[in-house]
Design a protein around this motif. Structure first.
Motif, PDB file in Angstrom:
ATOM      1  N   ALA A 225     -14.531  11.564 -55.071  1.00 42.49           N
ATOM      2  CA  ALA A 225     -15.846  11.244 -55.437  1.00 42.49           C
ATOM      3  C   ALA A 225     -16.636  12.259 -56.070  1.00 42.49           C
ATOM      4  O   ALA A 225     -16.613  13.358 -55.474  1.00 42.49           O
ATOM      5  N   ARG A 226     -17.232  12.299 -57.283  1.00 38.59           N
ATOM      6  CA  ARG A 226     -17.711  13.671 -57.711  1.00 38.59           C
ATOM      7  C   ARG A 226     -18.955  14.031 -56.907  1.00 38.59           C
ATOM      8  O   ARG A 226     -19.818  13.022 -56.462  1.00 38.59           O
ATOM      9  N   VAL A 227     -19.424  15.107 -56.786  1.00 37.75           N
ATOM     10  CA  VAL A 227     -20.395  15.745 -56.044  1.00 37.75           C
ATOM     11  C   VAL A 227     -21.507  15.368 -56.790  1.00 37.75           C
ATOM     12  O   VAL A 227     -21.790  15.737 -58.114  1.00 37.75           O
ATOM     13  N   ALA A 228     -22.781  14.906 -56.344  1.00 38.39           N
ATOM     14  CA  ALA A 228     -23.794  14.479 -56.810  1.00 38.39           C
ATOM     15  C   ALA A 228     -25.006  15.011 -55.893  1.00 38.39           C
ATOM     16  O   ALA A 228     -25.046  14.270 -54.839  1.00 38.39           O
ATOM     17  N   LEU A 229     -25.869  15.965 -56.455  1.00 39.33           N
ATOM     18  CA  LEU A 229     -26.959  16.407 -55.388  1.00 39.33           C
ATOM     19  C   LEU A 229     -28.258  15.442 -55.715  1.00 39.33           C
ATOM     20  O   LEU A 229     -28.593  15.372 -56.830  1.00 39.33           O
ATOM     21  N   PRO A 230     -28.737  15.125 -54.518  1.00 37.68           N
ATOM     22  CA  PRO A 230     -30.028  14.174 -54.825  1.00 37.68           C
ATOM     23  C   PRO A 230     -31.099  15.005 -55.211  1.00 37.68           C
ATOM     24  O   PRO A 230     -31.375  16.069 -55.124  1.00 37.68           O
ATOM     25  N   ALA A 231     -32.034  14.416 -56.256  1.00 38.45           N
ATOM     26  CA  ALA A 231     -33.098  15.402 -57.072  1.00 38.45           C
ATOM     27  C   ALA A 231     -33.963  14.355 -57.348  1.00 38.45           C
ATOM     28  O   ALA A 231     -34.004  13.159 -57.065  1.00 38.45           O
ATOM     29  N   ARG A 232     -35.152  15.066 -58.005  1.00 39.87           N
ATOM     30  CA  ARG A 232     -36.255  14.451 -58.499  1.00 39.87           C
ATOM     31  C   ARG A 232     -36.421  14.837 -59.696  1.00 39.87           C
ATOM     32  O   ARG A 232     -36.396  15.882 -60.051  1.00 39.87           O
ATOM     33  N   TRP A 233     -36.901  14.015 -60.873  1.00 39.93           N
ATOM     34  CA  TRP A 233     -37.085  14.417 -62.160  1.00 39.93           C
ATOM     35  C   TRP A 233     -38.636  14.087 -62.532  1.00 39.93           C
ATOM     36  O   TRP A 233     -39.286  13.269 -61.939  1.00 39.93           O
ATOM     37  N   PHE A 234     -39.273  14.930 -63.491  1.00 40.76           N
ATOM     38  CA  PHE A 234     -40.598  14.521 -63.799  1.00 40.76           C
ATOM     39  C   PHE A 234     -40.681  14.761 -65.552  1.00 40.76           C
ATOM     40  O   PHE A 234     -39.946  15.595 -65.911  1.00 40.76           O
ATOM     41  N   VAL A 235     -41.256  13.912 -66.067  1.00 36.70           N
ATOM     42  CA  VAL A 235     -41.700  13.923 -67.475  1.00 36.70           C
ATOM     43  C   VAL A 235     -43.290  14.513 -67.503  1.00 36.70           C
ATOM     44  O   VAL A 235     -44.123  13.947 -66.832  1.00 36.70           O
ATOM     45  N   LEU A 236     -43.496  15.462 -68.144  1.00 37.74           N
ATOM     46  CA  LEU A 236     -44.645  16.348 -67.906  1.00 37.74           C
ATOM     47  C   LEU A 236     -45.206  16.570 -69.389  1.00 37.74           C
ATOM     48  O   LEU A 236     -44.740  16.896 -70.398  1.00 37.74           O
ATOM     49  N   ALA A 237     -46.669  16.625 -69.242  1.00 39.14           N
ATOM     50  CA  ALA A 237     -47.439  16.733 -70.545  1.00 39.14           C
ATOM     51  C   ALA A 237     -48.575  17.911 -69.974  1.00 39.14           C
ATOM     52  O   ALA A 237     -48.941  18.190 -68.737  1.00 39.14           O
ATOM     53  N   PRO A 238     -48.853  18.673 -71.017  1.00 34.69           N
ATOM     54  CA  PRO A 238     -49.994  19.729 -70.782  1.00 34.69           C
ATOM     55  C   PRO A 238     -51.100  19.098 -70.398  1.00 34.69           C
ATOM     56  O   PRO A 238     -51.795  18.053 -70.753  1.00 34.69           O
ATOM     57  N   GLY A 239     -51.716  19.605 -69.250  1.00 33.57           N
ATOM     58  CA  GLY A 239     -53.119  19.112 -68.660  1.00 33.57           C
ATOM     59  C   GLY A 239     -54.231  20.039 -69.119  1.00 33.57           C
ATOM     60  O   GLY A 239     -53.998  20.925 -69.978  1.00 33.57           O
ATOM     61  N   PRO A 240     -55.650  19.693 -69.104  1.00 36.05           N
ATOM     62  CA  PRO A 240     -56.618  20.711 -69.418  1.00 36.05           C
ATOM     63  C   PRO A 240     -56.648  22.004 -68.889  1.00 36.05           C
ATOM     64  O   PRO A 240     -57.104  22.878 -69.915  1.00 36.05           O
ATOM     65  N   THR A 241     -55.716  22.409 -68.079  1.00 34.77           N
ATOM     66  CA  THR A 241     -55.772  23.858 -67.849  1.00 34.77           C
ATOM     67  C   THR A 241     -54.378  24.415 -68.016  1.00 34.77           C
ATOM     68  O   THR A 241     -54.118  25.255 -67.417  1.00 34.77           O
ATOM     69  N   ALA A 242     -53.396  23.615 -68.750  1.00 34.78           N
ATOM     70  CA  ALA A 242     -52.016  24.074 -68.885  1.00 34.78           C
ATOM     71  C   ALA A 242     -51.982  25.652 -69.475  1.00 34.78           C
ATOM     72  O   ALA A 242     -50.918  26.369 -69.011  1.00 34.78           O
ATOM     73  N   THR A 243     -52.819  25.799 -70.235  1.00 33.35           N
ATOM     74  CA  THR A 243     -52.736  27.143 -71.152  1.00 33.35           C
ATOM     75  C   THR A 243     -53.726  28.207 -70.588  1.00 33.35           C
ATOM     76  O   THR A 243     -53.621  29.407 -71.112  1.00 33.35           O
TER      77      THR A 243
END
Length: 247
Positions: A225-243
């Motif tokens: 079996a291929r090694v697969a590492l448990p992970a978490r993904w996020f889709v992110l947008a800039p917030g009001p303080t991002a910059t």
């Protein structure tokens, strides 16, 4: 701030000891297993007329795929040796590559000024960054997004350590690809889910979508079996303080 000399040398050493063969790095899986499904999660939220920056691009495998989905793809990595790999592999010149210290706030701001708001792809960078550098890594994502960009960030969870331990316990010890990671002092899966989530929030990033996934590797378990590492993904947008403070 800058990364430590030890950390910089660890990555230079790793990539210098890695051949140009596809899949030689344990995480260098085919895009069909990585950036293809990742991009499908990002695209509903992203403006593909904007560039995409692949942070921690390594040898550029994913960057070259991203160049087929966005107007422009730029791969950046701390290690000069990694960028040399990426440029050699990109024989058709579909992407751009540049050596870049992600925790250097001035360099991040300069890149944003040069290319404008951009999308970001970052696969498994926070977890192996030095703990004191992780807030700067998250802040870099926010700065590069500006007001219009979107980011896809995925990080292995601590459960990955159990999988890697299983891989290391083969009859001959760790396979060569994992041994090379450990030999150079790189520490996979050293950030918790809670830390990753907090870092992204404190950088001023807003989560648009998230979920559980696995990071496909180029090694296999004894049962094939291929090694697969448990992970978490996020889709992110800039917030009001991002910059704030860095743009």
């Amino acid at each position: 701030m800058d990364v430590s000399q030890h950390y910089r040398e660890a990555w230079e050493g790793f990539w210098a000891a890695t051949s140009d063969l596809p899949g030689e790095a344990i995480w260098d899986s085919d895009p069909s297993l990585t950036s293809v499904p990742d991009t499908e999660l990002l695209l509903p939220h992203a403006d593909t007329s904007l560039p995409v920056v692949d942070l921690g691009c390594g040898n550029g495998t994913q960057t070259r795929y991203l160049a087929t989905r966005f107007a422009r793809a730029i791969g950046v990595d701390l290690a000069h040796a990694a960028i040399a790999h990426a440029r050699r592999a990109d024989s058709e010149g579909v992407a751009e590559f540049d050596q870049f210290d992600l925790v250097d706030a001035e360099a991040v701001a300069a890149l944003h000024k040069r290319i404008g708001d951009t999308n970001v792809y970052m696969r498994a960078v926070i977890h192996q960054s030095e703990p004191e550098a992780r807030p700067a890594v998250a802040a870099a994502v926010a700065v590069l997004l500006g007001e219009r960009g979107r980011a896809f960030v995925t990080e292995p969870t601590p459960a990955s350590k159990d999988v890697l331990q299983l891989v290391a316990q083969g009859p001959d010890g760790p396979p060569e690809k994992l041994r090379r990671v450990l030999r150079h002092g790189l520490k996979p899966a050293s950030a918790t889910e809670e830390e990753v989530r907090r870092l992204l929030q404190e950088a001023g990033l807003t989560t648009l979508a998230e979920g559980a996934t696995t990071l496909a590797q180029t090694e296999y378990l004894p049962d094939g079996a291929r090694v697969a590492l448990p992970a978490r993904w996020f889709v992110l947008a800039p917030g009001p303080t991002a910059t704030d403070g860095l743009g």
